[in-house]
Motif scaffolding. Sequence first.
Motif, PDB file in Angstrom:
ATOM      1  N   CYS A 140       0.853  -1.203   0.000  1.00 11.68           N
ATOM      2  CA  CYS A 140       0.000   0.000   0.000  1.00 11.68           C
ATOM      3  C   CYS A 140       0.885   1.249   0.000  1.00 11.68           C
ATOM      4  O   CYS A 140       2.014   1.221   0.499  1.00 11.68           O
ATOM      5  CB  CYS A 140      -0.830   0.070   1.278  1.00 11.68           C
ATOM      6  SG  CYS A 140      -1.861  -1.359   1.539  1.00 11.68           S
ATOM      7  N   GLY A 141       0.326   2.338  -0.487  1.00 13.25           N
ATOM      8  CA  GLY A 141       0.961   3.653  -0.372  1.00 13.25           C
ATOM      9  C   GLY A 141       2.351   3.679  -0.982  1.00 13.25           C
ATOM     10  O   GLY A 141       2.589   3.180  -2.084  1.00 13.25           O
ATOM     11  N   THR A 142       3.259   4.263  -0.233  1.00 11.75           N
ATOM     12  CA  THR A 142       4.642   4.362  -0.707  1.00 11.75           C
ATOM     13  C   THR A 142       5.246   2.993  -0.976  1.00 11.75           C
ATOM     14  O   THR A 142       5.986   2.810  -1.945  1.00 11.75           O
ATOM     15  CB  THR A 142       5.475   5.132   0.347  1.00 11.75           C
ATOM     16  OG1 THR A 142       5.033   6.490   0.339  1.00 11.75           O
ATOM     17  CG2 THR A 142       6.945   5.084   0.053  1.00 11.75           C
ATOM     18  N   SER A 143       4.917   2.032  -0.148  1.00 11.02           N
ATOM     19  CA  SER A 143       5.456   0.686  -0.363  1.00 11.02           C
ATOM     20  C   SER A 143       4.936   0.097  -1.676  1.00 11.02           C
ATOM     21  O   SER A 143       5.635  -0.682  -2.334  1.00 11.02           O
ATOM     22  CB  SER A 143       5.096  -0.231   0.808  1.00 11.02           C
ATOM     23  OG  SER A 143       5.774   0.198   1.971  1.00 11.02           O
ATOM     24  N   VAL A 177       5.425  -6.031   0.507  1.00  8.34           N
ATOM     25  CA  VAL A 177       6.377  -4.952   0.770  1.00  8.34           C
ATOM     26  C   VAL A 177       5.742  -4.036   1.806  1.00  8.34           C
ATOM     27  O   VAL A 177       4.708  -3.415   1.552  1.00  8.34           O
ATOM     28  CB  VAL A 177       6.687  -4.170  -0.528  1.00  8.34           C
ATOM     29  CG1 VAL A 177       7.798  -3.151  -0.276  1.00  8.34           C
ATOM     30  CG2 VAL A 177       7.074  -5.118  -1.655  1.00  8.34           C
ATOM     31  N   THR A 178       6.324  -3.977   2.985  1.00  9.64           N
ATOM     32  CA  THR A 178       5.727  -3.179   4.051  1.00  9.64           C
ATOM     33  C   THR A 178       6.795  -2.722   5.036  1.00  9.64           C
ATOM     34  O   THR A 178       7.462  -3.558   5.664  1.00  9.64           O
ATOM     35  CB  THR A 178       4.582  -3.936   4.766  1.00  9.64           C
ATOM     36  OG1 THR A 178       4.243  -3.255   5.979  1.00  9.64           O
ATOM     37  CG2 THR A 178       4.922  -5.387   5.092  1.00  9.64           C
ATOM     38  N   GLN A 179       6.992  -1.431   5.105  1.00 14.06           N
ATOM     39  CA  GLN A 179       7.991  -0.875   6.015  1.00 14.06           C
ATOM     40  C   GLN A 179       7.751  -1.376   7.430  1.00 14.06           C
ATOM     41  O   GLN A 179       8.629  -1.938   8.065  1.00 14.06           O
ATOM     42  CB  GLN A 179       7.899   0.662   5.959  1.00 14.06           C
ATOM     43  CG  GLN A 179       8.930   1.438   6.755  1.00 14.06           C
ATOM     44  CD  GLN A 179       8.663   1.501   8.245  1.00 14.06           C
ATOM     45  OE1 GLN A 179       9.563   1.199   9.041  1.00 14.06           O
ATOM     46  NE2 GLN A 179       7.474   1.849   8.653  1.00 14.06           N
ATOM     47  N   SER A 180       6.522  -1.169   7.912  1.00 10.49           N
ATOM     48  CA  SER A 180       6.218  -1.480   9.311  1.00 10.49           C
ATOM     49  C   SER A 180       6.026  -2.972   9.554  1.00 10.49           C
ATOM     50  O   SER A 180       6.232  -3.461  10.658  1.00 10.49           O
ATOM     51  CB  SER A 180       4.928  -0.760   9.724  1.00 10.49           C
ATOM     52  OG  SER A 180       3.835  -1.243   8.935  1.00 10.49           O
ATOM     53  N   GLY A 181       5.581  -3.673   8.519  1.00 14.39           N
ATOM     54  CA  GLY A 181       5.229  -5.076   8.693  1.00 14.39           C
ATOM     55  C   GLY A 181       3.919  -5.258   9.432  1.00 14.39           C
ATOM     56  O   GLY A 181       3.557  -6.364   9.846  1.00 14.39           O
ATOM     57  N   THR A 240       0.853  -3.326   8.412  1.00 15.18           N
ATOM     58  CA  THR A 240      -0.271  -2.749   7.670  1.00 15.18           C
ATOM     59  C   THR A 240      -1.349  -3.814   7.442  1.00 15.18           C
ATOM     60  O   THR A 240      -1.077  -4.853   6.820  1.00 15.18           O
ATOM     61  CB  THR A 240       0.242  -2.183   6.329  1.00 15.18           C
ATOM     62  OG1 THR A 240       1.195  -1.170   6.630  1.00 15.18           O
ATOM     63  CG2 THR A 240      -0.880  -1.602   5.492  1.00 15.18           C
ATOM     64  N   THR A 286      -2.055  -5.124   3.912  1.00 13.77           N
ATOM     65  CA  THR A 286      -0.960  -5.932   3.354  1.00 13.77           C
ATOM     66  C   THR A 286      -0.911  -7.312   4.026  1.00 13.77           C
ATOM     67  O   THR A 286      -0.690  -8.332   3.366  1.00 13.77           O
ATOM     68  CB  THR A 286       0.376  -5.168   3.521  1.00 13.77           C
ATOM     69  OG1 THR A 286       0.200  -3.866   2.949  1.00 13.77           O
ATOM     70  CG2 THR A 286       1.519  -5.877   2.831  1.00 13.77           C
ATOM     71  N   ALA A 309       5.696  10.416   6.769  1.00 11.78           N
ATOM     72  CA  ALA A 309       6.048  10.301   5.351  1.00 11.78           C
ATOM     73  C   ALA A 309       7.226   9.344   5.192  1.00 11.78           C
ATOM     74  O   ALA A 309       8.290   9.553   5.775  1.00 11.78           O
ATOM     75  CB  ALA A 309       6.422  11.677   4.805  1.00 11.78           C
ATOM     76  N   LEU A 345       2.414  11.633  -4.091  1.00 11.06           N
ATOM     77  CA  LEU A 345       1.889  11.200  -2.789  1.00 11.06           C
ATOM     78  C   LEU A 345       2.567  11.973  -1.658  1.00 11.06           C
ATOM     79  O   LEU A 345       1.908  12.488  -0.747  1.00 11.06           O
ATOM     80  CB  LEU A 345       2.092   9.682  -2.600  1.00 11.06           C
ATOM     81  CG  LEU A 345       1.697   9.132  -1.233  1.00 11.06           C
ATOM     82  CD1 LEU A 345       0.216   9.333  -0.945  1.00 11.06           C
ATOM     83  CD2 LEU A 345       2.038   7.648  -1.110  1.00 11.06           C
ATOM     84  N   LYS A 346       3.905  12.047  -1.752  1.00 12.71           N
ATOM     85  CA  LYS A 346       4.647  12.760  -0.703  1.00 12.71           C
ATOM     86  C   LYS A 346       4.202  14.219  -0.638  1.00 12.71           C
ATOM     87  O   LYS A 346       3.999  14.776   0.417  1.00 12.71           O
ATOM     88  CB  LYS A 346       6.147  12.657  -1.007  1.00 12.71           C
ATOM     89  CG  LYS A 346       7.035  12.660   0.175  1.00 12.71           C
ATOM     90  CD  LYS A 346       7.350  11.266   0.691  1.00 12.71           C
ATOM     91  CE  LYS A 346       6.164  10.364   0.813  1.00 12.71           C
ATOM     92  NZ  LYS A 346       6.483   8.992   1.142  1.00 12.71           N
ATOM     93  N   GLU A 377       0.676  14.596   0.808  1.00 10.41           N
ATOM     94  CA  GLU A 377       0.654  14.129   2.195  1.00 10.41           C
ATOM     95  C   GLU A 377       1.150  15.193   3.175  1.00 10.41           C
ATOM     96  O   GLU A 377       0.548  15.406   4.225  1.00 10.41           O
ATOM     97  CB  GLU A 377       1.535  12.869   2.270  1.00 10.41           C
ATOM     98  CG  GLU A 377       1.650  12.204   3.609  1.00 10.41           C
ATOM     99  CD  GLU A 377       2.535  10.960   3.544  1.00 10.41           C
ATOM    100  OE1 GLU A 377       3.397  10.857   2.644  1.00 10.41           O
ATOM    101  OE2 GLU A 377       2.365  10.090   4.405  1.00 10.41           O
ATOM    102  N   VAL A 396      -0.890   1.802   9.423  1.00  9.11           N
ATOM    103  CA  VAL A 396      -2.352   1.724   9.306  1.00  9.11           C
ATOM    104  C   VAL A 396      -2.799   0.289   9.596  1.00  9.11           C
ATOM    105  O   VAL A 396      -2.738  -0.580   8.731  1.00  9.11           O
ATOM    106  CB  VAL A 396      -2.819   2.194   7.905  1.00  9.11           C
ATOM    107  CG1 VAL A 396      -4.332   2.223   7.840  1.00  9.11           C
ATOM    108  CG2 VAL A 396      -2.247   3.569   7.582  1.00  9.11           C
TER     109      VAL A 396
END
Length: 360
Positions: free
Chosen positions: A56-59, A101-105, A107, A110, A154, A238-239, A242, A357
Amino acid sequence: AKGEYDHFMMKEINEQPTALAQALEGRIDPDSGRIALSDFEPGTFEDVESVQFVACGTSYHAALYGSLTLKQAGVQSAALLANEYSVSAPPIDENTLVIAVTQSGETADTLNALRHAADQGAMTVTVTNVVGSTAAREADEALFIRAGPEIGVAATKTFSSQAVMLSLLGQRIAADQFGEVPSDLDSLLPDLESMPESIESILETTSARSIAERYEGSQSYFFIGRGLGFPVALEGALKFKEITYEHAEGFASGELKHGPLALVTPDTPVFAVFTGEEDEKTLKNAEEAQTRGAPVVAICPDGHRAVDVADAHLEIPETDADLAGLLANVQLQLVSYYAADLLDRPIDKPRNLAKSVTVE
Ligand code: M6R
């Protein structure tokens, strides 16, 4: 913990050279000049017939980037929005590799897509920044991007690290699948290793602040790119929206004339990303906007033909076409940051948004 910086976002933009060096550490074999990625056993991906990225999003923009590089390496692949996956997923079987692909892991969208894929029998991998995250625990395999904590809502350094790791992973998947290393790797690896240095030089010389000042108060901000420049255009927009709360949209360069051109006026600057892939066409698209009075900001190396045509220029060092978009993205991060700062926005915590999120 922001140190000399006013915002975490700026600190994290500046951490990109270090983050990338950490991501690459030990993953390229200096002797053979090959990708090591010992994160995975030899042959892990030999039965993979197609790859689906979910994010999602940036990822998601990093996933689009990764999917394109994988296609260029000859592997069938698609990037899909995780929140659309349950209704739009292409057929999945045990030869499908699904990469979350998820920065936070963490979401929720995702994670749902990851679970859906696993239920259908796919092999799953997550590319994440957080060791011990839900995605890392649930996926069959995890590849950590090692960007360090990202506090600003961001996503900045994690996008760059994700995209670079996905291109390495793509090369590794192709090598496992075809039993040989893709031939274009020899030209890519040196440029990959000099990415931290290239970003350093952008950070030192950028004119992003004056560009932000010059176009402050515009009605809308458009971002265009082609090929690997397209996800960068989406990410740039997006950036921008945002953190500035201004209207911004990203388009595939060639799509401009199929509708969005109706919005173009002298009050809508167009940021055009040039990656070396069919740049002539992108330049023509930018000129179509310019003819309608829109100022064009070219993001490209010095000496590029676009510099003569454009109204303003954000310079990136010469590099492999696979990486140029990632350097352009750093310039766009800086433009967004300065534009938001001029408007006195709460850059690290934009209204209505959360870093992670965890609801559907
Ligand atoms: O943690 P994730 O990478 O899964 O987060 C996905 C998106 O919510 C995230 O990338 C979001 O779009 C960014 N905050 C945008 O800068």
